[in-house]
Design a protein around this motif. Sequence first.
Motif, short mmCIF file in Angstrom:
data_model
loop_
_atom_site.label_atom_id
_atom_site.label_comp_id
_atom_site.label_asym_id
_atom_site.label_seq_id
_atom_site.Cartn_x
_atom_site.Cartn_y
_atom_site.Cartn_z
N GLU A 75 0.82 -1.21 0.00
CA GLU A 75 0.00 0.00 0.00
C GLU A 75 0.86 1.27 0.00
N GLY A 76 0.15 2.41 -0.24
CA GLY A 76 0.83 3.70 -0.31
C GLY A 76 -0.08 4.82 0.13
N TYR A 77 0.00 5.94 -0.56
CA TYR A 77 -0.66 7.16 -0.13
C TYR A 77 -2.17 7.00 0.05
N ASN A 79 6.47 2.32 -2.30
CA ASN A 79 5.59 1.81 -3.35
C ASN A 79 5.08 2.90 -4.29
N ASP A 80 5.23 4.17 -3.91
CA ASP A 80 4.73 5.26 -4.75
C ASP A 80 5.55 6.52 -4.50
N LEU A 81 6.80 6.47 -4.85
CA LEU A 81 7.71 7.59 -4.63
C LEU A 81 7.27 8.87 -5.34
N ALA A 82 6.44 8.74 -6.37
CA ALA A 82 5.98 9.91 -7.11
C ALA A 82 4.97 10.74 -6.32
N ASN A 83 4.47 10.20 -5.20
CA ASN A 83 3.45 10.90 -4.43
C ASN A 83 4.03 11.69 -3.26
#
Length: 316
Positions: free
Chosen positions: A184-186, A214-218
């Motif tokens: 999971e992420g943001y 899992n979601d470094l772009a966020n």
Amino acid sequence: MKKKTIEKTNNLIVKSPFVAAFAMIFALGFLASGTVCIAEENPDTASEVAPAPLEVAAPETNPEGQPQPEDAAAYAVSTPFAVTKFETPVTMYVTETINVRDGAGTEYNPIGKLGWGNCVSVTGTTDNGWYEIDYNGTVAYIISNYVSQDIPGIPYLFVGDSRTVQLQMAVGSNEKAYVAKVGEGYYWFKNTAMPQIQASAGAGTTMVINFGVNDLANASKYINLVNSNIDAWEAQGITVYYAAVTPVGDCSTVSNEQIEKFNARLQRELDPRIKWIDGYSFLKQNGFSASDGLHYNRSTYKNLYSYYMSVIGTDV
């Protein structure tokens, strides 16, 4: 709370080895029937809950920070104290593991131990900062610094993804809670974890957040979400840490360069009240083992947890 009478103790109490030994044997007899109000989690199984034990304190254990004598002779002279009795007992809660003693001072014999969340019946207060309590039918004393009239929040709350799930598997759940899910992420953090945080954390809780791998772009979304909630968390008495995304090994989906950029931005833009734990640099300097490139072995998680706690302890 209303105070009723003041009782003076003996000016000097001489405890012979025989008396101390008899008191310990007597204490062992009634501890078996003790009850507590709040259960502690089993350190080996996250989903199982067992009652917090009332156990006899080991001689070397001393939460008040004083050196413990090794035999009863060392307790020969005790400091006198006065007790102000309450009209009616007051229920209070233990906020950290503490010794129960047969007098109000660290020089008195430890006769038991109370863990986080145990409720106690407080019958009076002493003139030197201790509480008199009813301890399974006998009069005993605990230091007042670690007792509250409010039910304490869980001491440590870890919030994150699969790495937090595996941290729990490595170090257990005693006096700790976890809000975490694999992969999971943001969006899971915002929609699912946030309500769980409100239910789990409270006054005195230290919360460690570890999302992003899992979601470094966020990065901007994490920054905005955490910053927008720090006022409420601080008002609840929660101390908040954001733990850096830790390094990967041979991983095809995430690079350490991406992780470093994510960490740098969060460290730079998070509200100053949110404390930073640089687990990334710690593992890079001290080494780690990740067979799949992303997740660590048990030893690495234990080392990382020890580092987290060392940083938290330094900030206290």
